[in-house]
Write an enzyme that holds these catalytic residues in place. Sequence first.
Site, PDB file in Angstrom:
ATOM      1  N   ASP A  86     -14.870 -85.116  -6.409  1.00 12.05           N
ATOM      2  CA  ASP A  86     -16.181 -84.579  -6.041  1.00 12.05           C
ATOM      3  C   ASP A  86     -16.017 -83.543  -4.928  1.00 12.05           C
ATOM      4  OD1 ASP A  86     -17.561 -86.270  -7.777  1.00 12.05           O
ATOM      5  OD2 ASP A  86     -18.129 -87.702  -6.224  1.00 12.05           O
ATOM      6  N   GLN A 128     -19.627 -75.765  -6.404  1.00 14.06           N
ATOM      7  CA  GLN A 128     -21.045 -75.787  -6.011  1.00 14.06           C
ATOM      8  C   GLN A 128     -21.590 -74.360  -6.061  1.00 14.06           C
ATOM      9  OE1 GLN A 128     -19.712 -77.339  -2.341  1.00 14.06           O
ATOM     10  NE2 GLN A 128     -20.633 -79.363  -2.621  1.00 14.06           N
ATOM     11  N   ARG A 155     -16.195 -79.264 -12.748  1.00 16.19           N
ATOM     12  CA  ARG A 155     -17.601 -79.635 -12.949  1.00 16.19           C
ATOM     13  C   ARG A 155     -18.421 -78.618 -12.161  1.00 16.19           C
ATOM     14  NH1 ARG A 155     -18.835 -84.598  -9.654  1.00 16.19           N
ATOM     15  NH2 ARG A 155     -18.180 -85.860 -11.422  1.00 16.19           N
ATOM     16  N   LYS A 194     -25.053 -77.530  -8.592  1.00 18.65           N
ATOM     17  CA  LYS A 194     -25.699 -76.580  -7.669  1.00 18.65           C
ATOM     18  C   LYS A 194     -25.233 -76.799  -6.239  1.00 18.65           C
ATOM     19  CE  LYS A 194     -29.896 -75.787 -10.365  1.00 18.65           C
ATOM     20  NZ  LYS A 194     -31.366 -75.738 -10.368  1.00 18.65           N
ATOM     21  N   GLY A 195     -24.992 -78.062  -5.852  1.00 20.12           N
ATOM     22  CA  GLY A 195     -24.586 -78.374  -4.481  1.00 20.12           C
ATOM     23  C   GLY A 195     -25.643 -79.213  -3.794  1.00 20.12           C
ATOM     24  N   ALA A 196     -25.204 -80.282  -3.124  1.00 18.80           N
ATOM     25  CA  ALA A 196     -26.143 -81.294  -2.623  1.00 18.80           C
ATOM     26  C   ALA A 196     -26.210 -81.402  -1.101  1.00 18.80           C
ATOM     27  CB  ALA A 196     -25.766 -82.655  -3.207  1.00 18.80           C
ATOM     28  N   THR A 252     -26.130 -80.793 -14.382  1.00 16.09           N
ATOM     29  CA  THR A 252     -27.460 -80.393 -13.916  1.00 16.09           C
ATOM     30  C   THR A 252     -28.534 -81.162 -14.674  1.00 16.09           C
ATOM     31  OG1 THR A 252     -28.970 -78.513 -13.624  1.00 16.09           O
ATOM     32  CG2 THR A 252     -27.578 -78.447 -15.578  1.00 16.09           C
ATOM     33  N   HIS A 253     -29.697 -81.307 -14.017  1.00 13.77           N
ATOM     34  CA  HIS A 253     -30.869 -81.854 -14.722  1.00 13.77           C
ATOM     35  C   HIS A 253     -31.901 -80.756 -14.915  1.00 13.77           C
ATOM     36  CE1 HIS A 253     -29.105 -84.644 -11.796  1.00 13.77           C
ATOM     37  NE2 HIS A 253     -29.055 -85.453 -12.820  1.00 13.77           N
ATOM     38  N   ARG A 270     -30.222 -88.056  -2.883  1.00  6.58           N
ATOM     39  CA  ARG A 270     -31.122 -88.060  -4.055  1.00  6.58           C
ATOM     40  C   ARG A 270     -32.575 -87.926  -3.607  1.00  6.58           C
ATOM     41  NH1 ARG A 270     -26.452 -88.003  -5.255  1.00  6.58           N
ATOM     42  NH2 ARG A 270     -26.969 -85.826  -5.144  1.00  6.58           N
TER      43      ARG A 270
HETATM   44  P1  FDA Z   1     -32.569 -79.000  -9.338  1.00  7.62           P
HETATM   45  O1  FDA Z   1     -32.305 -79.632  -8.015  1.00  7.62           O
HETATM   46  O2  FDA Z   1     -33.109 -77.615  -9.365  1.00  7.62           O
HETATM   47  O3  FDA Z   1     -33.492 -79.976 -10.151  1.00  7.62           O
HETATM   48  C1  FDA Z   1     -33.959 -79.644 -11.450  1.00  7.62           C
HETATM   49  C2  FDA Z   1     -34.780 -80.796 -11.963  1.00  7.62           C
HETATM   50  O4  FDA Z   1     -33.956 -81.952 -12.126  1.00  7.62           O
HETATM   51  C3  FDA Z   1     -35.888 -81.258 -11.019  1.00  7.62           C
HETATM   52  O5  FDA Z   1     -37.061 -80.508 -11.182  1.00  7.62           O
HETATM   53  C4  FDA Z   1     -36.056 -82.711 -11.428  1.00  7.62           C
HETATM   54  O6  FDA Z   1     -36.809 -82.811 -12.610  1.00  7.62           O
HETATM   55  C5  FDA Z   1     -34.648 -83.119 -11.742  1.00  7.62           C
HETATM   56  N1  FDA Z   1     -33.966 -83.719 -10.578  1.00  7.62           N
HETATM   57  C6  FDA Z   1     -32.995 -83.173  -9.830  1.00  7.62           C
HETATM   58  N2  FDA Z   1     -32.597 -84.030  -8.863  1.00  7.62           N
HETATM   59  C7  FDA Z   1     -33.357 -85.130  -9.010  1.00  7.62           C
HETATM   60  C8  FDA Z   1     -33.432 -86.366  -8.311  1.00  7.62           C
HETATM   61  N3  FDA Z   1     -32.657 -86.658  -7.275  1.00  7.62           N
HETATM   62  N4  FDA Z   1     -34.329 -87.280  -8.737  1.00  7.62           N
HETATM   63  C9  FDA Z   1     -35.126 -87.045  -9.800  1.00  7.62           C
HETATM   64  N5  FDA Z   1     -35.105 -85.882 -10.483  1.00  7.62           N
HETATM   65  C10 FDA Z   1     -34.225 -84.941 -10.101  1.00  7.62           C
HETATM   66  N6  FDA Z   1     -23.245 -82.142  -5.679  1.00  7.62           N
HETATM   67  C11 FDA Z   1     -22.243 -81.836  -4.823  1.00  7.62           C
HETATM   68  O7  FDA Z   1     -22.472 -81.169  -3.819  1.00  7.62           O
HETATM   69  N7  FDA Z   1     -20.969 -82.286  -5.077  1.00  7.62           N
HETATM   70  C12 FDA Z   1     -20.659 -83.004  -6.188  1.00  7.62           C
HETATM   71  O8  FDA Z   1     -19.494 -83.375  -6.384  1.00  7.62           O
HETATM   72  C13 FDA Z   1     -21.713 -83.314  -7.101  1.00  7.62           C
HETATM   73  N8  FDA Z   1     -21.476 -84.038  -8.227  1.00  7.62           N
HETATM   74  C14 FDA Z   1     -22.478 -84.158  -9.180  1.00  7.62           C
HETATM   75  C15 FDA Z   1     -22.195 -84.765 -10.406  1.00  7.62           C
HETATM   76  C16 FDA Z   1     -23.164 -84.771 -11.394  1.00  7.62           C
HETATM   77  C17 FDA Z   1     -22.840 -85.406 -12.722  1.00  7.62           C
HETATM   78  C18 FDA Z   1     -24.443 -84.187 -11.163  1.00  7.62           C
HETATM   79  C19 FDA Z   1     -25.491 -84.166 -12.230  1.00  7.62           C
HETATM   80  C20 FDA Z   1     -24.733 -83.656  -9.934  1.00  7.62           C
HETATM   81  C21 FDA Z   1     -23.772 -83.642  -8.930  1.00  7.62           C
HETATM   82  N9  FDA Z   1     -24.050 -83.112  -7.675  1.00  7.62           N
HETATM   83  C22 FDA Z   1     -23.007 -82.855  -6.812  1.00  7.62           C
HETATM   84  C23 FDA Z   1     -25.454 -82.893  -7.267  1.00  7.62           C
HETATM   85  C24 FDA Z   1     -25.902 -81.473  -7.515  1.00  7.62           C
HETATM   86  O9  FDA Z   1     -25.251 -80.590  -6.649  1.00  7.62           O
HETATM   87  C25 FDA Z   1     -27.419 -81.338  -7.293  1.00  7.62           C
HETATM   88  O10 FDA Z   1     -27.746 -81.677  -5.978  1.00  7.62           O
HETATM   89  C26 FDA Z   1     -28.273 -82.175  -8.219  1.00  7.62           C
HETATM   90  O11 FDA Z   1     -27.705 -82.269  -9.499  1.00  7.62           O
HETATM   91  C27 FDA Z   1     -29.670 -81.561  -8.368  1.00  7.62           C
HETATM   92  O12 FDA Z   1     -29.560 -80.288  -8.924  1.00  7.62           O
HETATM   93  P2  FDA Z   1     -30.023 -79.914 -10.412  1.00  7.62           P
HETATM   94  O13 FDA Z   1     -28.969 -79.070 -11.018  1.00  7.62           O
HETATM   95  O14 FDA Z   1     -30.348 -81.131 -11.157  1.00  7.62           O
HETATM   96  O15 FDA Z   1     -31.250 -78.941 -10.228  1.00  7.62           O
END
Ligand code: FDA
Length: 308
Positions: A129, A158, A179, A182-184, A221-222, A284
């Site tokens: 990760d 990210q 993988r 977007k980045g968390a 991504t979601h 989250r």
């Molecule tokens: P975005 O945040 O724009 O969300 C799009 C839509 O997805 C939202 O409108 C909502 O519907 C849904 N959604 C997103 N997050 C949600 C939540 N917490 N609860 C409910 N609904 C939600 N990051 C990182 O920095 N290092 C890492 O190693 C990883 N690893 C990782 C593995 C996997 C399998 C995933 C899916 C994600 C990660 N992440 C991560 C997290 C990633 O960086 C990011 O923060 C989240 O995936 C949210 O971004 P989205 O791409 O979903 O888009």
Amino acid sequence: MRALLLKLSESKRLAPLIMSNGVSRRVARRFVAGETLDDAIEAARVLNAAGRSASLDLLGENVSDEAGARDAADGYVAMFNRIARENLNANVSLKLTQLGLDLSESLCQELVERIVAHATDLGNFVRIDMEGSAYTQRTVELTKRVRAKYTGVGTVMQAYLYRAEKDVQDLLSVGCRMRLCKGAYQEPPEIAFPEKSDVDANYVKLMKLLLPSGIYHGIATHDPAMIQATKDFVREKNIGRDQFEFQMLYGIRTDLQQQLVREGYRLRIYIPFGTDWFPYFMRRLAERPANLAFFLRNLLPKSSGSGA
Ligand code: FDA
């Protein structure tokens, strides 16, 4: 609010308060499969039966002593044995700070190599990760060093980081699986796009660099817009559905998960488990205001009504 929650996710004082609270534990269970390996294995079994593969993550980060790092490594080796014994379609995701990166880079590399060697022997795979930007360079370098010895390892990019494109090119040049997410974490504008629209644009740009590479990558991504852009691109470039996978987090957008599987795409679900769930849970909450609202609504004592 996002920034505040991400700051709080690092609080050593808040963690025990939240983790000992029954409501928090209940809400966290939406995102965390449970506290034991048995819980994670059961979740993986259910997801496999529903056509999804899994990546198991033993929660934990920033360990403060060598014994903690070695325990985590033992946990990952045991996890691979269990996955093999149960014949599950699952790999493993881990964090370098859980394996002692804050203590010693050589200790961390020794432990990662031990886990990756074991995974490679079993024909399996380790995903490293990506954590906050203080660790990006070391994560990229360590991944490359370990990958030079064993192929069963890859890492995460990210899209919010300006440097991501250069890292993608660098890791593609050594054949590394990635993988894309977007980045968390909370990052300053000097190193990361502050605007969601720019992060999204960079995500699509990086996806288009990754997928034609002939290397098996994960599109994590979601976001329906990112998913649609990926579907459109692979159709246009004639990239097979077995050449990449979508990835999502346990408990998030299960409707979209089902839809992708129905449409014949590969999908892997990241399954976190363990007792150290506080920072993961806070990230989250930070991602979605509705999650925080739900948590707070449950946390506040129920109104006793308007009786006299
Ligand atoms: P975005 O945040 O724009 O969300 C799009 C839509 O997805 C939202 O409108 C909502 O519907 C849904 N959604 C997103 N997050 C949600 C939540 N917490 N609860 C409910 N609904 C939600 N990051 C990182 O920095 N290092 C890492 O190693 C990883 N690893 C990782 C593995 C996997 C399998 C995933 C899916 C994600 C990660 N992440 C991560 C997290 C990633 O960086 C990011 O923060 C989240 O995936 C949210 O971004 P989205 O791409 O979903 O888009």
